[in-house]
Design an enzyme around this catalytic site. Structure first.
Site, PDB file in Angstrom:
ATOM      1  N   LYS A 159      80.621  44.627  91.205  1.00 36.70           N
ATOM      2  CA  LYS A 159      79.306  45.286  91.309  1.00 36.70           C
ATOM      3  C   LYS A 159      79.276  46.038  92.634  1.00 36.70           C
ATOM      4  O   LYS A 159      79.002  45.448  93.681  1.00 36.70           O
ATOM      5  CB  LYS A 159      78.208  44.217  91.257  1.00 36.70           C
ATOM      6  CG  LYS A 159      76.874  44.674  90.683  1.00 36.70           C
ATOM      7  CD  LYS A 159      76.253  45.894  91.341  1.00 36.70           C
ATOM      8  CE  LYS A 159      75.404  45.545  92.540  1.00 36.70           C
ATOM      9  NZ  LYS A 159      74.878  46.788  93.197  1.00 36.70           N
ATOM     10  N   GLU A 179      80.191  37.693 103.619  1.00 35.23           N
ATOM     11  CA  GLU A 179      80.502  38.504 104.809  1.00 35.23           C
ATOM     12  C   GLU A 179      79.241  39.289 105.113  1.00 35.23           C
ATOM     13  O   GLU A 179      78.924  40.245 104.414  1.00 35.23           O
ATOM     14  CB  GLU A 179      81.669  39.463 104.514  1.00 35.23           C
ATOM     15  CG  GLU A 179      82.956  38.789 104.117  1.00 35.23           C
ATOM     16  CD  GLU A 179      83.660  38.083 105.251  1.00 35.23           C
ATOM     17  OE1 GLU A 179      83.217  38.213 106.411  1.00 35.23           O
ATOM     18  OE2 GLU A 179      84.639  37.389 104.983  1.00 35.23           O
ATOM     19  N   CYS A 195      79.904  46.534 110.223  1.00 37.25           N
ATOM     20  CA  CYS A 195      79.329  45.202 110.493  1.00 37.25           C
ATOM     21  C   CYS A 195      79.756  44.666 111.853  1.00 37.25           C
ATOM     22  O   CYS A 195      79.011  43.940 112.501  1.00 37.25           O
ATOM     23  CB  CYS A 195      79.738  44.234 109.395  1.00 37.25           C
ATOM     24  SG  CYS A 195      81.515  44.278 109.097  1.00 37.25           S
ATOM     25  N   GLU A 200      69.946  44.163 113.489  1.00 30.33           N
ATOM     26  CA  GLU A 200      71.085  45.014 113.160  1.00 30.33           C
ATOM     27  C   GLU A 200      70.572  46.426 112.870  1.00 30.33           C
ATOM     28  O   GLU A 200      69.793  46.628 111.948  1.00 30.33           O
ATOM     29  CB  GLU A 200      71.778  44.444 111.924  1.00 30.33           C
ATOM     30  CG  GLU A 200      73.132  45.055 111.685  1.00 30.33           C
ATOM     31  CD  GLU A 200      73.827  44.488 110.446  1.00 30.33           C
ATOM     32  OE1 GLU A 200      73.129  44.104 109.486  1.00 30.33           O
ATOM     33  OE2 GLU A 200      75.065  44.452 110.450  1.00 30.33           O
TER      34      GLU A 200
HETATM   35  P1  NAD Z   1      72.901  45.211 100.928  1.00 34.16           P
HETATM   36  O1  NAD Z   1      72.717  43.770 101.172  1.00 34.16           O
HETATM   37  O2  NAD Z   1      71.721  46.074 100.817  1.00 34.16           O
HETATM   38  O3  NAD Z   1      73.707  45.459  99.572  1.00 34.16           O
HETATM   39  C1  NAD Z   1      74.998  44.947  99.350  1.00 34.16           C
HETATM   40  C2  NAD Z   1      75.194  44.736  97.876  1.00 34.16           C
HETATM   41  O4  NAD Z   1      74.297  43.733  97.416  1.00 34.16           O
HETATM   42  C3  NAD Z   1      74.918  45.961  97.015  1.00 34.16           C
HETATM   43  O5  NAD Z   1      75.875  46.030  95.994  1.00 34.16           O
HETATM   44  C4  NAD Z   1      73.518  45.680  96.471  1.00 34.16           C
HETATM   45  O6  NAD Z   1      73.240  46.339  95.258  1.00 34.16           O
HETATM   46  C5  NAD Z   1      73.605  44.185  96.274  1.00 34.16           C
HETATM   47  N1  NAD Z   1      72.307  43.506  96.200  1.00 34.16           N
HETATM   48  C6  NAD Z   1      71.094  43.921  96.653  1.00 34.16           C
HETATM   49  N2  NAD Z   1      70.148  42.993  96.384  1.00 34.16           N
HETATM   50  C7  NAD Z   1      70.787  41.969  95.765  1.00 34.16           C
HETATM   51  C8  NAD Z   1      70.349  40.697  95.276  1.00 34.16           C
HETATM   52  N3  NAD Z   1      69.092  40.302  95.355  1.00 34.16           N
HETATM   53  N4  NAD Z   1      71.279  39.873  94.741  1.00 34.16           N
HETATM   54  C9  NAD Z   1      72.578  40.226  94.679  1.00 34.16           C
HETATM   55  N5  NAD Z   1      73.037  41.427  95.112  1.00 34.16           N
HETATM   56  C10 NAD Z   1      72.151  42.285  95.642  1.00 34.16           C
HETATM   57  O7  NAD Z   1      73.901  45.660 102.067  1.00 34.16           O
HETATM   58  P2  NAD Z   1      74.294  47.152 102.423  1.00 34.16           P
HETATM   59  O8  NAD Z   1      73.081  47.768 103.028  1.00 34.16           O
HETATM   60  O9  NAD Z   1      74.956  47.789 101.239  1.00 34.16           O
HETATM   61  O10 NAD Z   1      75.427  46.940 103.533  1.00 34.16           O
HETATM   62  C11 NAD Z   1      75.152  46.861 104.864  1.00 34.16           C
HETATM   63  C12 NAD Z   1      75.204  45.417 105.304  1.00 34.16           C
HETATM   64  O11 NAD Z   1      76.487  44.872 104.995  1.00 34.16           O
HETATM   65  C13 NAD Z   1      75.041  45.247 106.789  1.00 34.16           C
HETATM   66  O12 NAD Z   1      74.196  44.152 107.042  1.00 34.16           O
HETATM   67  C14 NAD Z   1      76.455  44.933 107.261  1.00 34.16           C
HETATM   68  O13 NAD Z   1      76.529  44.221 108.454  1.00 34.16           O
HETATM   69  C15 NAD Z   1      76.991  44.173 106.108  1.00 34.16           C
HETATM   70  N6  NAD Z   1      78.460  44.207 106.103  1.00 34.16           N
HETATM   71  C16 NAD Z   1      79.140  43.084 106.470  1.00 34.16           C
HETATM   72  C17 NAD Z   1      80.540  43.094 106.513  1.00 34.16           C
HETATM   73  C18 NAD Z   1      81.325  41.869 106.934  1.00 34.16           C
HETATM   74  O14 NAD Z   1      82.542  41.871 106.778  1.00 34.16           O
HETATM   75  N7  NAD Z   1      80.690  40.837 107.453  1.00 34.16           N
HETATM   76  C19 NAD Z   1      81.223  44.263 106.173  1.00 34.16           C
HETATM   77  C20 NAD Z   1      80.485  45.386 105.806  1.00 34.16           C
HETATM   78  C21 NAD Z   1      79.097  45.345 105.768  1.00 34.16           C
END
Ligand code: NAD
Length: 481
Positions: free
Chosen positions: A174, A249, A283, A380
């Site tokens: 997804k 993550e 991140c 963040e």
């Molecule tokens: P997000 O949480 O908005 O979305 C990530 C994914 O989760 C998407 O596919 C989204 O559709 C899905 N999603 C949204 N609501 C959901 C729910 N209720 N249940 C299950 N899935 C759901 O994150 P983003 O804005 O796409 O990414 C940015 C974030 O990701 C930042 O916080 C960043 O720090 C983090 N990040 C962490 C790492 C790491 O390795 N720790 C790496 C990259 C990004």
């Protein structure tokens, strides 16, 4: 390119309609992508379940499974430029980053885990029973949902998909609704590589599709990269459904400590790279800078000159160093937090506003005089926003560790010093999954990646990802009966 769902080896229409995906450099729609509904998610999970024990997949010998992963890596290489351009168009990152980090990184990840397939071992263990032989087996966890974010869509998918397939699991992918295109293309390449039907399934759509996977009773493991807020929702959904394993993550707020003895030019270069890569949408980006008071002025001046000279523009322009933010919504988020920084009394040195262009561009921004309790030191931002504060001298090192740890996050930290004692004290004291001394935070498939505290659960990369995608079975054989 198909923009539908991929379920049980077939491209199928989504039952929930379509969602647009935008080019963030021009704010125009590139494609409409399927929005999966519950029936699609159920069908994808069922296909993954059937494939898990199929002769075509479970029956493959390790070298045969490895060959599929090697073939996929080769296909990524063959389509290197096409994938890089697609990533840049959908995500915005400069084309050089797409080529070197996203696409090459993905291919290397598949190659690395292809190598692991033939080396996944159990152990024999000296249990304290007479005439008893004990050994362990590593078995696939089962059906894995891979839910990915928008900042490095292709590369982060590879971090999950490569070890999942190496360990004979099946998956339902997804991607983020904001950047689904390279994921769709990669799924097509898995088909071309010859993975049996049902092993790789794809359901596109918004967060509701991720939620369906998190609460699904027949998903065994959900590997998620994204925000901490959604990570909590996923954990709760797991607890309220079948207690599926979750690997998380999550977000970060990495500190960068620059000691008085640091090579300031190296620190400036490394911190600019570490805070503006992918427009700060990383991140592990360093966003909180703790500089020794004696070097503060020099550091800030050089930092401001450095970020001020970055060339901002569309990612497809070869000369661009800083692309747009990923979406209008995300630019609004960054803009809001910069406003809060100003309102709370931080001093703006450069940036602080949008840059020209139709896309979602934002000028790199530096604040000084930032206090630990300010919002921009705690939340963040996930954009090119650098918050600088200072400390008095080396005697404050213990204090500094406390300040660096005064956050819910613990993903990464950077330390800049020539003194081994300072490096060791800070590396040991800062609670983060990765500490980088005299270098910006970078992932590598041979080193563990993951966070302490609210930055996540578990580790990706290396043998640690093999743990994440396998169950450890304990087998006892009594031969003394
Ligand atoms: P997000 O949480 O908005 O979305 C990530 C994914 O989760 C998407 O596919 C989204 O559709 C899905 N999603 C949204 N609501 C959901 C729910 N209720 N249940 C299950 N899935 C759901 O994150 P983003 O804005 O796409 O990414 C940015 C974030 O990701 C930042 O916080 C960043 O720090 C983090 N990040 C962490 C790492 C790491 O390795 N720790 C790496 C990259 C990004």
């Amino acid at each position: 390119m198909p923009t539908r769902l991929f379920i049980d080896g077939e491209w199928t229409e989504a039952s929930g309609g379509a969602l647009p995906t935008y080019d963030p450099a021009s704010a125009t729609v590139i494609e409409e992508v399927g929005a999966a509904g519950q029936a699609d998610v159920d069908a994808a999970v069922a296909a993954a379940r059937r494939a898990l024990d199929s002769a075509e997949w479970a029956g493959l010998l390790p070298p045969q499974r490895a060959a599929l992963l090697f073939r996929l890596a080769d296909l990524i290489d063959q389509h290197h430029e096409e994938l890089a351009q697609l990533e840049t168009r959908d995500q915005g990152q400069p084309i050089g980053i797409s080529r070197q980090v996203s696409v090459s990184g993905a291919a290397e990840h598949f190659r690395y885990y292809a190598g692991w397939v033939t080396k996944i071992q159990g152990t024999t263990n000296p249990v304290s029973f007479p005439d008893t032989f004990h050994y362990t087996r590593r078995e696939p966890v089962g059906v894995n949902a891979l839910v990915t974010p928008w900042n490095f869509p292709l590369m982060i998918l590879a971090w999950k998909l490569a070890p999942a397939l190496a360990t004979a699991n099946t998956v339902v992918i997804k991607p983020s609704e904001v950047t689904p295109l390279t994921t769709i293309r990669l799924v097509e390449l898995t088909q071309e590589a010859g993975f049996p039907r049902g092993v790789v399934n794809l359901v596109t759509g918004d967060g509701s599709v991720g939620a369906m996977l998190s609460s699904h009773m027949d998903v065994d493991h959900l590997s998620y990269t994204g925000s901490t807020a959604v990570g909590k929702l996923i954990t709760k959904a797991s607890a309220d459904s079948n207690l599926k394993r979750v690997t998380l993550e999550l977000g970060g707020k990495a500190p960068s400590v620059i000691a008085a003895d640091a090579d300031i030019d190296a620190a400036v270069g490394g911190n600019i790279a570490g805070s503006t890569l992918n427009s700060g949408q990383v991140c592990a980006a360093c966003t909180r800078f703790y500089i020794d008071k004696k070097r503060e002025q020099e550091f800030v001046e050089k930092l401001a000159a450095g970020v001020g000279s970055l060339r901002i523009g569309p990612g497809l322009d070869e000369s661009t160093q800083l692309g747009p933010l990923v979406s209008e919504r995300h630019r609004d988020h960054v803009e809001r937090l910069v406003g809060v920084g100003r309102d709370e009394g931080a001093e703006l040195v450069v940036g602080g506003q949008r840059s020209d262009g139709d896309g979602y561009f934002y000028n790199p921004t530096i604040f000084t005089g930032v206090r630990d309790e300010m919002t921009i030191m705690r939340e963040e931002v996930f954009g090119p926003v650098l918050a600088v504060t200072s400390y008095e001298d080396d005697d404050e090192l213990t204090d500094l560790i406390t300040r660096a740890n005064d956050t819910q996050y613990g993903l990464a930290a950077m330390v800049w010093t020539r003194d081994i004692k300072t490096a060791q004290r800070l590396s040991a004291g800062i609670k983060a999954g990765g500490v980088f001394v005299n270098m910006p935070a970078i992932p590598d498939m041979a080193a563990p990646w993951g966070g302490y505290k609210a930055s996540g659960w578990g580790r990706e990369m290396g043998p640690w990802a093999i743990d994440a995608y396998t169950e450890l079975k304990s087998v006892w054989v009594n031969y003394g009966y």
